[in-house]
Design a protein around this motif. Sequence first.
Motif, short mmCIF file in Angstrom:
data_model
loop_
_atom_site.label_atom_id
_atom_site.label_comp_id
_atom_site.label_asym_id
_atom_site.label_seq_id
_atom_site.Cartn_x
_atom_site.Cartn_y
_atom_site.Cartn_z
N ILE A 414 27.22 22.43 43.12
CA ILE A 414 28.32 21.51 42.80
C ILE A 414 29.52 21.77 43.70
O ILE A 414 30.13 20.86 44.23
N ASP A 415 29.83 23.06 43.91
CA ASP A 415 30.99 23.41 44.75
C ASP A 415 30.89 24.89 45.10
O ASP A 415 30.14 25.65 44.47
N SER A 416 31.66 25.30 46.10
CA SER A 416 31.68 26.70 46.48
C SER A 416 33.01 27.04 47.12
O SER A 416 33.70 26.18 47.67
N VAL A 417 33.36 28.32 47.04
CA VAL A 417 34.53 28.86 47.73
C VAL A 417 34.10 30.15 48.42
O VAL A 417 33.52 31.03 47.76
N VAL A 418 34.36 30.23 49.70
CA VAL A 418 33.99 31.41 50.49
C VAL A 418 35.24 32.19 50.84
O VAL A 418 36.22 31.62 51.32
N VAL A 419 35.21 33.50 50.57
CA VAL A 419 36.36 34.37 50.84
C VAL A 419 35.89 35.63 51.55
O VAL A 419 34.70 35.96 51.56
N GLY A 420 36.85 36.33 52.14
CA GLY A 420 36.57 37.61 52.76
C GLY A 420 36.98 38.74 51.84
O GLY A 420 38.11 38.76 51.35
N LEU A 421 36.06 39.69 51.58
CA LEU A 421 36.36 40.84 50.75
C LEU A 421 36.45 42.09 51.62
O LEU A 421 35.73 42.22 52.61
N PRO A 422 37.34 43.03 51.29
CA PRO A 422 37.51 44.22 52.13
C PRO A 422 36.24 45.06 52.19
O PRO A 422 35.54 45.21 51.18
N ASP A 423 35.97 45.60 53.38
CA ASP A 423 34.78 46.41 53.58
C ASP A 423 35.11 47.52 54.57
O ASP A 423 35.68 47.26 55.63
N ASP A 424 34.76 48.76 54.23
CA ASP A 424 35.11 49.90 55.07
C ASP A 424 34.44 49.84 56.43
O ASP A 424 35.00 50.32 57.43
N ASP A 425 33.27 49.27 56.50
CA ASP A 425 32.52 49.24 57.75
C ASP A 425 32.88 48.04 58.62
O ASP A 425 33.21 48.18 59.80
N SER A 479 43.41 32.78 47.29
CA SER A 479 43.83 34.17 47.09
C SER A 479 43.46 34.64 45.69
O SER A 479 43.07 35.81 45.50
N LEU A 480 43.57 33.75 44.70
CA LEU A 480 43.20 34.11 43.33
C LEU A 480 41.70 34.32 43.21
O LEU A 480 41.24 35.27 42.56
N VAL A 481 40.90 33.43 43.84
CA VAL A 481 39.45 33.60 43.83
C VAL A 481 39.07 34.94 44.45
O VAL A 481 38.21 35.67 43.94
N ARG A 482 39.75 35.28 45.54
CA ARG A 482 39.47 36.54 46.24
C ARG A 482 39.83 37.73 45.35
O ARG A 482 39.05 38.68 45.22
N GLU A 483 41.01 37.69 44.73
CA GLU A 483 41.44 38.80 43.86
C GLU A 483 40.47 38.99 42.70
O GLU A 483 40.11 40.13 42.35
N GLN A 484 40.03 37.89 42.10
CA GLN A 484 39.10 37.98 40.97
C GLN A 484 37.74 38.53 41.41
O GLN A 484 37.12 39.32 40.70
N ALA A 485 37.29 38.12 42.61
CA ALA A 485 36.01 38.62 43.12
C ALA A 485 36.09 40.12 43.42
O ALA A 485 35.15 40.87 43.14
N ILE A 486 37.23 40.57 43.97
CA ILE A 486 37.41 41.99 44.23
C ILE A 486 37.40 42.77 42.93
O ILE A 486 36.77 43.84 42.83
N ALA A 487 38.09 42.24 41.91
CA ALA A 487 38.13 42.92 40.61
C ALA A 487 36.75 43.03 39.99
O ALA A 487 36.37 44.08 39.46
N ARG A 488 35.97 41.95 40.07
CA ARG A 488 34.61 41.99 39.51
C ARG A 488 33.74 42.96 40.27
O ARG A 488 32.93 43.70 39.69
N ARG A 489 33.90 42.98 41.60
CA ARG A 489 33.11 43.86 42.45
C ARG A 489 33.46 45.33 42.18
O ARG A 489 32.58 46.19 42.07
N THR A 490 34.75 45.62 42.03
CA THR A 490 35.19 46.98 41.76
C THR A 490 34.72 47.44 40.38
O THR A 490 34.25 48.56 40.21
N GLY A 491 34.80 46.50 39.41
CA GLY A 491 34.39 46.85 38.06
C GLY A 491 32.90 47.07 37.91
O GLY A 491 32.44 47.78 37.01
N ALA A 492 32.11 46.48 38.83
CA ALA A 492 30.66 46.60 38.74
C ALA A 492 30.16 47.92 39.31
O ALA A 492 29.01 48.29 39.12
N ARG A 493 31.03 48.63 40.06
CA ARG A 493 30.60 49.87 40.68
C ARG A 493 30.52 51.01 39.68
O ARG A 493 31.28 51.06 38.73
#
Length: 493
Positions: A414-425, A479-493
């Motif tokens: 239906i729709d998508s949003v693509v963002v960049g998430l921080p990565d050490d490598d 920016s909000l989509v990115r922040e939420q994705a980072i939070a979900r990613r951090t919480g999943a670790r």
Amino acid sequence: MNDAAVGEPFVRILANLAKAAPDAPAVTCGTESVTRAELERRATALAHAYQRLGVRQGDLVTIGLPNSVEFFAAQIAVWKVGATPQPVSWRLPLAERRAIVELADSALVVGVEAADHPDRVCLPAGFEPTAADIAAPPLPELVSPAWKAPTSGGSTGRPKIILAPSPAAITGTAAGEVMGMQSEDAQLVAGPLYHNAPLMFSSYGLLMGHHLVVQPKFDALQALELIDSHKVTWLQVVPTMMSRMLREFRQHPGRFDLSTIRVLWHMAAPCPVWLKQAWIDLLGPNVIWELYAGTEAIGGTIITGPEWLAHRGSVGKPALGELTILDDEGNPLPPGEVGEIFMRPWEGMPKPYKYLGAEIKRVGTWESIGDLGWLDDDGYLYMSDRRTDMIVTGGANVFPAEVESIINGYPGVIDSVVVGLPDDDLGQIVHAVVQADSNVTEDQLRDYLLDQIVRYKVPRAVEFVAEPLREDSGKVRRSLVREQAIARRTGAR
């Protein structure tokens, strides 16, 4: 007032339209519909109330109302007292609204509770003028020095107010005629009126005698029903709306008649090639028009359907002002190379906007609203993305709009949003948040993307969500989509 210098005031045009055809429909929104005469009476009474509350010529009046008859009555009332409508989202967080009201120094805030802005005069949604306001005669004719003052966060990422340079009057050819409007068109208003395009084109329509068929909130199925039932002839949409409407149209074969549409404009976001082709196939190339411009109206491009078929993916040639592509050092780039899009008015044109609360990026006489793109050998512009949205992964540039357009072409998406998430490598990794049917899987989508684009552009991870990702305007708070994705990613670790 010098009519020759100012032009014909909006308020006079609207009053004359109401006199000429008082019973003609002016605005229909949901279950409410008003004639030209009813809208004129309602706006006049409100204007008396606004004036009584201290609004004066040249003031800004913040309007925080949803799409409604009430919104248009308030906007016309503001014009009648010579003030400037300053629309904001009725769902705007209080802190943001307070910052905008402070910046505007609003003489009145409409559609909010007094407690929200204790230092301002406020009127709640549903405000009714007094009997004295209703009985009062028409006001003396006044003209606002700026006919609109919408907000935009585009090039700076933070809200700013953009004052139109033009007064609330028409000189020369009506702007609506330039956009292919005809007298007494039926116009579908699908987007939120706090955004510049729906605000601007619905206002043009009012001034030309249109019947505005307004959606309280965009709904694709309802939009098709309204086009069919009201015989809509002119509309402006964004690609997100086009995608959702196409989906509903295909799911209900034979149900909707779209043959009355004479002009369809789309703008505000890049349109995937597959989606534009589908609408050209549906309505014919001569019906489909595209505009690329900012609220600032520094310049812009236009492309017709037939032109697009010869320059697939382009947003057109400059139709207002001049355009160039510059590199990071401010040097012009040759055709085919991506850089920042800069525009400027034609020589002798007045400055097309005034910012409150921001400065625009300049290189000499050129100005930028932050978009990236390239020109072909024929001078047609192709969009890449916003500079602030670009993802740099392992030293390679990825434009989210390109990846999103391909993802959105996959069946079931239906729709998508693509963002960049921080990565050490890699510095950043490409991440996709996708609204799709339940039968779409990450593996299917990745296999599809690997056949369409180079591997480094394929998202490393895909999240599926059920809720819409964009506002009704087609805009996304990336920016909000990115922040939420980072939070979900951090919480999943």
